[in-house]
Design a protein around this motif. Structure first.
Motif, PDB file in Angstrom:
ATOM      1  N   HIS A  29      69.397 -31.205  10.562  1.00 36.87           N
ATOM      2  CA  HIS A  29      68.902 -30.946  11.918  1.00 36.87           C
ATOM      3  C   HIS A  29      67.628 -31.751  12.181  1.00 36.87           C
ATOM      4  O   HIS A  29      67.465 -32.359  13.238  1.00 36.87           O
ATOM      5  N   GLU A  30      66.712 -31.776  11.178  1.00 36.69           N
ATOM      6  CA  GLU A  30      65.450 -32.512  11.345  1.00 36.69           C
ATOM      7  C   GLU A  30      65.707 -33.997  11.584  1.00 36.69           C
ATOM      8  O   GLU A  30      65.107 -34.615  12.463  1.00 36.69           O
ATOM      9  N   LEU A  31      66.616 -34.546  10.790  1.00 34.27           N
ATOM     10  CA  LEU A  31      66.917 -35.978  10.938  1.00 34.27           C
ATOM     11  C   LEU A  31      67.491 -36.275  12.321  1.00 34.27           C
ATOM     12  O   LEU A  31      67.084 -37.225  12.987  1.00 34.27           O
ATOM     13  N   ARG A  32      68.410 -35.431  12.740  1.00 31.89           N
ATOM     14  CA  ARG A  32      69.037 -35.667  14.035  1.00 31.89           C
ATOM     15  C   ARG A  32      68.028 -35.489  15.169  1.00 31.89           C
ATOM     16  O   ARG A  32      67.998 -36.257  16.130  1.00 31.89           O
ATOM     17  N   SER A  33      67.187 -34.465  15.014  1.00 35.38           N
ATOM     18  CA  SER A  33      66.181 -34.219  16.034  1.00 35.38           C
ATOM     19  C   SER A  33      65.210 -35.404  16.111  1.00 35.38           C
ATOM     20  O   SER A  33      64.825 -35.853  17.195  1.00 35.38           O
TER      21      SER A  33
ATOM     22  N   GLU B 114      51.257 -42.531  15.010  1.00 31.15           N
ATOM     23  CA  GLU B 114      52.017 -41.310  15.348  1.00 31.15           C
ATOM     24  C   GLU B 114      52.688 -40.781  14.083  1.00 31.15           C
ATOM     25  O   GLU B 114      53.299 -41.533  13.332  1.00 31.15           O
ATOM     26  N   ARG B 115      52.576 -39.484  13.894  1.00 32.71           N
ATOM     27  CA  ARG B 115      53.096 -38.923  12.643  1.00 32.71           C
ATOM     28  C   ARG B 115      54.579 -38.583  12.713  1.00 32.71           C
ATOM     29  O   ARG B 115      55.239 -38.433  11.701  1.00 32.71           O
ATOM     30  N   GLU B 116      55.114 -38.421  13.913  1.00 29.69           N
ATOM     31  CA  GLU B 116      56.479 -37.899  14.005  1.00 29.69           C
ATOM     32  C   GLU B 116      57.315 -38.753  14.940  1.00 29.69           C
ATOM     33  O   GLU B 116      57.871 -39.751  14.540  1.00 29.69           O
ATOM     34  N   SER B 117      57.385 -38.331  16.195  1.00 31.43           N
ATOM     35  CA  SER B 117      58.241 -39.097  17.108  1.00 31.43           C
ATOM     36  C   SER B 117      57.491 -39.445  18.370  1.00 31.43           C
ATOM     37  O   SER B 117      56.609 -38.707  18.822  1.00 31.43           O
ATOM     38  N   ILE B 118      57.896 -40.546  18.948  1.00 27.88           N
ATOM     39  CA  ILE B 118      57.343 -40.988  20.217  1.00 27.88           C
ATOM     40  C   ILE B 118      57.610 -39.915  21.269  1.00 27.88           C
ATOM     41  O   ILE B 118      58.704 -39.381  21.348  1.00 27.88           O
ATOM     42  N   GLY B 119      56.594 -39.608  22.051  1.00 26.06           N
ATOM     43  CA  GLY B 119      56.809 -38.670  23.166  1.00 26.06           C
ATOM     44  C   GLY B 119      56.208 -37.301  22.963  1.00 26.06           C
ATOM     45  O   GLY B 119      56.083 -36.537  23.920  1.00 26.06           O
ATOM     46  N   GLY B 120      55.872 -36.948  21.725  1.00 25.20           N
ATOM     47  CA  GLY B 120      55.237 -35.657  21.472  1.00 25.20           C
ATOM     48  C   GLY B 120      56.065 -34.495  21.991  1.00 25.20           C
ATOM     49  O   GLY B 120      57.293 -34.504  21.910  1.00 25.20           O
ATOM     50  N   GLN B 121      55.360 -33.504  22.540  1.00 22.12           N
ATOM     51  CA  GLN B 121      56.086 -32.351  23.084  1.00 22.12           C
ATOM     52  C   GLN B 121      57.048 -32.757  24.181  1.00 22.12           C
ATOM     53  O   GLN B 121      58.139 -32.202  24.310  1.00 22.12           O
ATOM     54  N   ALA B 122      56.617 -33.721  24.984  1.00 20.79           N
ATOM     55  CA  ALA B 122      57.471 -34.124  26.110  1.00 20.79           C
ATOM     56  C   ALA B 122      58.822 -34.605  25.605  1.00 20.79           C
ATOM     57  O   ALA B 122      59.853 -34.411  26.256  1.00 20.79           O
ATOM     58  N   GLY B 123      58.819 -35.221  24.405  1.00 15.12           N
ATOM     59  CA  GLY B 123      60.067 -35.712  23.839  1.00 15.12           C
ATOM     60  C   GLY B 123      61.063 -34.596  23.579  1.00 15.12           C
ATOM     61  O   GLY B 123      62.269 -34.846  23.459  1.00 15.12           O
TER      62      GLY B 123
ATOM     63  N   PRO C 188      67.180 -39.691   3.137  1.00 20.01           N
ATOM     64  CA  PRO C 188      65.948 -40.472   3.315  1.00 20.01           C
ATOM     65  C   PRO C 188      64.799 -39.617   3.834  1.00 20.01           C
ATOM     66  O   PRO C 188      65.016 -38.609   4.515  1.00 20.01           O
ATOM     67  N   THR C 189      63.578 -40.046   3.526  1.00 14.88           N
ATOM     68  CA  THR C 189      62.415 -39.448   4.187  1.00 14.88           C
ATOM     69  C   THR C 189      62.357 -40.018   5.603  1.00 14.88           C
ATOM     70  O   THR C 189      63.015 -41.031   5.907  1.00 14.88           O
TER      71      THR C 189
ATOM     72  N   GLY D 274      76.083 -34.856   7.252  1.00 18.07           N
ATOM     73  CA  GLY D 274      75.317 -33.809   6.587  1.00 18.07           C
ATOM     74  C   GLY D 274      75.971 -32.467   6.787  1.00 18.07           C
ATOM     75  O   GLY D 274      76.963 -32.350   7.511  1.00 18.07           O
ATOM     76  N   GLU D 275      75.385 -31.467   6.162  1.00 22.10           N
ATOM     77  CA  GLU D 275      75.896 -30.116   6.371  1.00 22.10           C
ATOM     78  C   GLU D 275      75.526 -29.687   7.782  1.00 22.10           C
ATOM     79  O   GLU D 275      74.395 -29.916   8.226  1.00 22.10           O
ATOM     80  N   ALA D 276      76.474 -29.068   8.479  1.00 27.73           N
ATOM     81  CA  ALA D 276      76.286 -28.772   9.893  1.00 27.73           C
ATOM     82  C   ALA D 276      75.048 -27.926  10.137  1.00 27.73           C
ATOM     83  O   ALA D 276      74.329 -28.127  11.107  1.00 27.73           O
ATOM     84  N   TRP D 277      74.774 -26.967   9.271  1.00 31.87           N
ATOM     85  CA  TRP D 277      73.677 -26.035   9.543  1.00 31.87           C
ATOM     86  C   TRP D 277      72.495 -26.245   8.610  1.00 31.87           C
ATOM     87  O   TRP D 277      71.657 -25.369   8.479  1.00 31.87           O
TER      88      TRP D 277
END
Ligand code: FAD
Length: 583
Positions: A173-177, A274-283, A224-225, A165-168
């Motif tokens: 960034h969202e996908l990688r995060s 879970e709507r996003e990622s496992i771990g929530g803020q702690a993640g 991808p979504t 992807g484009e670096a910036w």
């Protein structure tokens, strides 16, 4: 930096020890155990070590680990090679950094002080006991943990996924995060890098397709979504089959995961959504230092993955990348609806939807999170900040308490407050204590910039009245600028306090305006709708910590058992039960 291709040079371990005997012993131990996969190099001084790192960098040699020995200075204080670890971090940000100390040296106050200081300032990852016997498995346990963390954080080996992807770009960034927070190992290549261009060309793709995700088995996803990515990875994002459960948990942060582990281990048929990622803020926490049992800390993503796997093997059902948007009661069921239109029902629902800390929004400071910049009070860092210049941002009690605590150890503490006074946001007793403790209070001021060489070294302050800016030396910056609970989607029947946190237990009946329909009082973590519970950060009055979220997530399961046995015994309602929680 462009990630090296598979087959690039081997990782290197660098040992910096002034004492020739110790240097030889450690080097030999490392070569014998790891020589097949890693190169080992030894130097006798910090300057020689840094020169070696410069030269290795010039040759693109990946450095996995740098171990440097503590040495006694002329005044008797134990110190590292001064400035050494900061420069290692600047040259090789991913290399693990360990301070070598002798067995038993923790009982030596100067050594203990040095370890605490270097840990608190993020200059080392941990201390390493010099091996004193062969084999010394304690020494090797630390080394292998370092190597595993380095391997997870870097891109030296072939990964399950490659993102181009484009670096910036924000989406890249969202996908990688998302992948990082879900513990998925992946490579990233900027689309304008030689490797990125080659991968796109080989897959017949162009810049118009970015970002793209390539699986090691040849599958390719174009822009991808989150849900598409998860499905392709084999994660359930839709309910198939039975939608009736004993318990539904909303949110897979520490509180929700703990609830899932205990519920499933005790035989309850459990669904976690879970709507996003496992771990929530702690993640998003690179290193949780204060979670029971992990002496040198654990990354939030790692902790969450372990809890996720534990819940999964105990039988928890997971529905990921799905946001819960509705909750209604159809006695005796509670029905949850997701944004995708899936519905599931259970007799008990645990809300574990957490909060988001407000971010400061200054990129240079975000980049130093964990390296001198801390969200929340992070009191675990305080003791080791002796002699440091510390800034706390925030005008509420939480910021005041953090400032007071830090003032016990730091050389100087400055409280930075946007508003014109403390009176509006902080208890009088606390602002009096702050004045008495000699804490500097900068009113009408905000932090607008900061930076440092691999760690926080200075911040820029702006007077909101005059607009003047000034730059000051800073060793640590604690940000306590508020948090927002994820509760706007809840039906109005589930009462919240004025900040949006869910009201539970005795606080429900303490407020005469809040209706409570049963003859028994609400259980400790129960909301004003029987059978719906709230745990962790989303709950009014909760302690905003991983351990307390985990504690509440485990305690709530005993309430769920009580509720389920009541529903079998049929507890008598005192008023008309609320049945329209979802409207
Ligand atoms: C950067 C950072 C560092 C931290 N470091 C530490 C530390 O070192 N030590 C410590 O003790 N604490 C730390 N904390 C605080 C700690 O992470 C929280 O107290 C803890 O994560 C709270 O857990 P929780 O499960 O209640 O909520 P959260 O962790 O916030 O998890 C809530 C989950 O619910 C999901 N969710 C929300 N709404 C919905 C919905 N409608 N449908 C489906 N899912 C939903 C969210 O996506 C999220 O995954 C840190 C926090 C941050 C932000």
């Amino acid at each position: 930096m462009e990630a090296p291709e598979p087959g690039a040079s081997r990782g290197l371990m660098l040992v910096v020890e002034a004492d020739a005997g110790a240097r030889d012993l450690i080097t030999e131990q490392l070569r014998r155990r790891y020589g097949a996969d890693y190169d080992v190099q030894a130097e006798a001084s910090g300057d020689a070590g840094l020169a070696a790192l410069q030269s290795l960098g010039d040759r693109n040699v990946p450095v996995a680990l740098v171990l440097a020995g503590a040495r006694r200075a002329h005044d008797g204080a134990e110190e590292d090679f001064p400035g050494f670890f900061e420069q290692v971090r600047a040259l090789y940000p991913d290399a693990k950094r360990g301070l070598l100390v002798d067995w038993g040296a923790w009982a030596d106050p100067p050594t203990a002080h040095l370890i605490l200081r270097l840990m608190a300032l993020g200059r080392i990852d941990y201390y390493v006991l010099r091996p004193w016997r062969t084999p010394d498995e304690y020494f090797h346990r630390t080394i292998t943990e370092f190597l595993l963390e380095w391997e997870r954080a870097t891109s030296q080996v072939r990964r399950e996924l490659t993102v181009v992807g484009e670096a910036w770009s924000q989406r890249s960034h969202e996908l990688r995060s998302l992948l990082v927070r879900n513990g998925v190992l992946h490579l990233f290549h900027a689309s304008d890098s030689p490797t990125g261009r080659r991968i796109l060309a080989e897959a017949g793709l162009s810049d118009a397709d970015l970002p793209v995700v390539l699986f090691h088995d040849g599958r390719v996803l174009v822009d991808p979504t989150n849900a598409q990515l998860a499905e392709a990875y084999g994660v359930h994002t839709h309910l198939d089959g039975d939608a009736d459960f004993d318990l539904i948990v909303v949110g897979a942060g520490p509180a929700g995961l703990a609830a899932a582990v205990y519920a499933s281990s005790e035989g309850l048929r459990t669904l976690v959504i879970e709507r996003e990622s496992i771990g929530g803020q702690a993640g998003s926490s690179s290193l949780i230092r204060n979670y029971f049992g992990f002496a040198r800390g654990i990354s939030g993503a790692e902790l969450a993955q372990r809890a996720y796997q534990q819940a999964w093997v105990l039988g928890t059902n997971f529905l990921l990348m799905q946001e819960v948007v509705g909750l209604r009661s159809e006695t005796p069921w509670h029905v949850v609806t997701t944004a995708h239109g899936d519905e599931a029902r259970a007799r008990a629902v645990v809300l574990a939807t957490g909060v988001s800390y407000r971010r400061i929004g200054v990129d240079a400071l975000e980049a130093l999170t964990g390296a001198g910049v801390f969200y929340g009070a992070s009191v675990s860092e305080a003791r080791a900040l002796a002699g440091a210049d510390v800034f706390v941002v925030g005008g509420a009690n939480s910021a005041g308490q953090a400032a007071m605590h830090l003032a016990r150890y730091a050389r100087a503490v400055t409280l930075v407050v946007r508003g014109p006074s403390l009176a509006a946001s902080m208890s009088q007793y606390l602002s009096d204590e702050i004045v008495a403790a000699g804490i500097r209070v900068l009113l009408h001021t905000e932090v607008v910039d900061g930076g440092g060489d691999g760690r926080l070294q200075q911040i820029t302050l702006r007077d909101r009245g005059s607009g003047e800016t000034s730059t000051e030396h800073a060793d640590a910056l604690f940000l306590l600028i508020g948090a927002e609970p994820h509760t706007t989607w809840l039906p109005p029947d589930i009462q919240r306090d004025r900040w949006g946190y869910v009201i539970t237990g005795p606080d429900v009946t303490a407020d005469p305006v809040i209706p409570w329909p049963l003859s028994r009082p609400p259980l400790m973590l129960e909301t004003c709708v029987p059978g719906i519970f709230a745990v962790g950060d989303v709950r009014g009055g909760s302690v905003k910590r991983v351990a307390s979220a985990v504690g509440e997530g485990s305690i709530v399961i005993s309430h769920v058992h009580q509720l389920l046995s009541e529903s079998r015994a049929n507890v008598r309602p005192t008023r008309a039960a609320t049945t329209d929680a979802g409207r």
